[in-house]
Design an enzyme around this catalytic site. Structure first.
Site, mmCIF file in Angstrom:
data_model
loop_
_atom_site.group_PDB
_atom_site.id
_atom_site.type_symbol
_atom_site.label_atom_id
_atom_site.label_comp_id
_atom_site.label_asym_id
_atom_site.label_seq_id
_atom_site.Cartn_x
_atom_site.Cartn_y
_atom_site.Cartn_z
ATOM 1 C CG ASN A 211 36.149 -7.805 -8.067
ATOM 2 O OD1 ASN A 211 35.126 -8.780 -7.965
ATOM 3 N ND2 ASN A 211 36.421 -6.559 -8.016
ATOM 4 C CG ASP A 279 40.123 -1.581 -2.266
ATOM 5 O OD1 ASP A 279 38.890 -1.154 -2.764
ATOM 6 O OD2 ASP A 279 39.732 -3.058 -1.940
ATOM 7 C CE LYS A 289 51.518 -13.321 -22.313
ATOM 8 N NZ LYS A 289 51.576 -14.698 -23.350
ATOM 9 N N PRO A 307 40.552 5.351 -7.510
ATOM 10 C CG PRO A 307 39.163 6.574 -9.418
ATOM 11 C CD PRO A 307 40.322 5.372 -8.757
ATOM 12 C CG ASP A 308 35.966 5.412 -2.116
ATOM 13 O OD1 ASP A 308 34.867 5.365 -2.206
ATOM 14 O OD2 ASP A 308 35.917 4.295 -1.131
ATOM 15 C CB ILE A 309 33.026 4.499 -7.626
ATOM 16 C CG1 ILE A 309 33.903 4.577 -8.531
ATOM 17 C CG2 ILE A 309 31.897 5.359 -8.852
ATOM 18 C CD1 ILE A 309 34.362 3.713 -9.791
ATOM 19 C CG PHE A 327 26.270 -3.420 -2.217
ATOM 20 C CD1 PHE A 327 25.991 -2.309 -3.029
ATOM 21 C CD2 PHE A 327 25.705 -4.768 -1.800
ATOM 22 C CE1 PHE A 327 24.058 -2.576 -3.360
ATOM 23 C CE2 PHE A 327 24.020 -4.565 -2.400
ATOM 24 C CZ PHE A 327 24.016 -4.277 -2.654
ATOM 25 C CE LYS A 341 34.366 -1.076 3.738
ATOM 26 N NZ LYS A 341 33.496 -2.702 3.787
ATOM 27 C CE LYS A 345 34.210 3.172 0.633
ATOM 28 N NZ LYS A 345 34.379 2.795 -0.201
HETATM 29 O O1 C5P Z 1 35.621 -0.130 1.014
HETATM 30 P P1 C5P Z 1 34.563 -1.147 0.389
HETATM 31 O O2 C5P Z 1 35.644 -1.949 -0.968
HETATM 32 O O3 C5P Z 1 34.556 -1.963 1.829
HETATM 33 O O4 C5P Z 1 33.568 -0.466 0.837
HETATM 34 C C1 C5P Z 1 32.706 -0.608 -0.510
HETATM 35 C C2 C5P Z 1 31.487 -0.039 -1.430
HETATM 36 O O5 C5P Z 1 32.463 0.958 -1.570
HETATM 37 C C3 C5P Z 1 30.772 -0.464 -2.811
HETATM 38 O O6 C5P Z 1 29.284 -0.087 -2.804
HETATM 39 C C4 C5P Z 1 31.853 -0.475 -3.691
HETATM 40 O O7 C5P Z 1 31.067 0.031 -5.161
HETATM 41 C C5 C5P Z 1 32.052 0.833 -3.044
HETATM 42 N N1 C5P Z 1 33.072 1.489 -3.770
HETATM 43 C C6 C5P Z 1 33.633 2.103 -4.710
HETATM 44 N N2 C5P Z 1 35.082 2.855 -5.054
HETATM 45 C C7 C5P Z 1 36.487 1.739 -4.761
HETATM 46 C C8 C5P Z 1 35.387 1.144 -3.783
HETATM 47 C C9 C5P Z 1 34.730 0.685 -3.236
HETATM 48 O O8 C5P Z 1 32.409 2.615 -5.597
HETATM 49 N N3 C5P Z 1 37.496 2.368 -5.205
#
Ligand code: C5P
Length: 416
Positions: A211, A279, A289, A307-309, A327, A341, A345
């Protein structure tokens, strides 16, 4: 008792202005506090005070001319900046401010400022009309956006007989700003981890899903926390930015690597997730390749969730940092979405910003955000990412301070 500046190295740049005489008093105050002070006196500065007075008070050679063989062999403009902990420009003339804002380097003072990676405080001094002029105001805004701190100017009578804003702040006030710079370290002894930048999720050895995140906001936050005294680990996805000086920077590519690096940086008191984590990642990372073949339909890429860190760090448990901030980039209903959110989270605060064509945030040096908690939200005016980062560092310090006070009250009540 006066706080000591023992072992601190200060570079004082004195440009042309009647207020230059006040800088002699400033040198005296700095020396009295035990710091070393080296001075650059610009050519127009020498019209107001003499190199001899500056040398006598600073007990150092005075640097006046970029092209003086003697000055350059003894102490080049690069070393002058590198060996300083802090640079003060007092008085800062309209001309030197303009040159600094535009990156000019035509004398020792402006060249040193351009070659510097050190914190800079400036104390402007000029005629009120010059100060009010849009050109000067734009230049000042540029400098502040780059993280330079302004001291004054004050209001009152100026040497040219006019009254208004333009007087240089008094030496005591400038000295006070120097003391605050060295001593107001509200996050001393706190450990922070900051994620920044995008993640790259490989499709094959040459392609990835990524991104547009530049990492600028996260890097600015890491720097602001560091300046506030925190022990900072910056975990960064691929960016074009150099690692901030003094900060442990761990470079990663994928979300999985970022998660692992975050977990190894625990325990921490503060976690700020500014990274734009992808995501999804391709289900498969091909070893070679993917070939483009004529008359074949393009391949489709199956994705899996990353994973959602932020959610992992914020999950309740013994290793959860005391303060977790995320954020939320939203296109509409930013506060409602950010709060949803935040709750989902389990984090403490969210920095929400609106993503739209009108407010181009990606790669920009500016940002316009709202600070959102579970029961409150506050809009911060559009400002540089550095300014927003510093404001956030102050807020974090307040938050921690309030929390500590509350804990102390509980302790006292329990003891009674
Ligand atoms: O759910 P969303 O991506 O909009 O959430 C944004 C927040 O979650 C940001 O603080 C981003 O750094 C964190 N995030 C994360 N890991 C992910 C997706 C988002 O830490 N896989």
């Amino acid at each position: 008792m006066m706080q000591s500046l023992e072992n601190k190295n200060i570079l004082l740049i004195i440009s042309g202005g009647v207020a230059a005489y006040k800088s002699l008093e400033l040198i005296r105050l700095i020396k009295k506090a035990g710091a070393n002070v080296r001075c650059i006196l610009t050519e127009s500065g020498t019209q107001f005070i003499t190199p001899l007075s500056v040398a006598s008070l600073s007990e150092e050679q005075v640097y006046t001319d970029l092209f003086s063989l003697k000055d350059e062999t003894e102490m080049g403009h690069i070393r002058l900046s590198r060996e300083a902990d802090l640079i003060i420009v007092a008085p800062a003339s309209a001309n030197l401010i303009a040159k600094t804002a535009h990156g000019r380097a035509d004398d020792l003072a402006s060249t040193t400022l351009l070659a510097s990676d050190k914190p800079v405080l400036i104390a402007p001094a000029m005629n009120p009309e010059m100060w009010d002029n849009e050109a000067t105001q734009d230049n000042i805004q540029t400098l502040e956006q780059r993280g330079i701190t302004l001291i004054g100017p004050a209001q009152g009578d100026t040497a040219c007989g006019e009254t208004g804003t333009g007087r240089m702040s008094e030496p005591e006030e400038i000295f006070g700003a120097i003391l605050s710079f060295f001593y107001e370290r509200p996050l001393k002894s706190f450990k922070a981890l900051v994620t920044a930048g995008p993640t790259y999720e490989p499709i094959d050895p040459v392609r990835f899903v990524g991104n547009r995140s530049s990492g600028k906001q996260g890097y600015a936050i890491a720097t602001a926390l560091f300046e506030a005294g925190a022990d900072v680990t910056l975990i960064s996805g691929p960016t074009a930015l150099p690692g901030p000086v003094g900060i442990k920077t761990i470079r990663v590519e994928t979300a999985q690597q970022m998660l692992k690096a975050c977990q190894s940086a625990l325990p921490a008191d503060i976690a700020i997730c500014a990274a734009a984590v992808s995501d999804w990642a391709p289900k498969e990372n091909k070893a070679s390749k993917i070939k483009k073949r004529r008359n074949h339909t393009p391949p489709s890429i199956a994705l899996k969730e990353n994973p959602d860190i932020l959610a992992r760090l914020a999950k309740d448990g013994p290793n959860r940092p005391d303060l977790v901030i995320g954020f939320a980039a939203e296109t509409e209903d930013i506060i409602i979405n950010a709060r949803e959110k935040l709750a989902r989270k389990n984090c403490d605060l969210m920095i929400a910003n609106k993503i739209s064509a009108a407010e181009n945030v990606f790669g920009s040096n500016q940002n316009h955000v709202h600070l959102v908690s579970l029961d409150d939200s506050e809009e911060w005016p559009r400002a540089s990412k550095k300014t927003i980062a510093r404001k956030l560092a102050q807020r974090i310090a307040q938050h921690i301070n309030n929390k500590e006070k509350a804990t102390n009250v509980r302790r006292i009540e329990a003891a009674e």
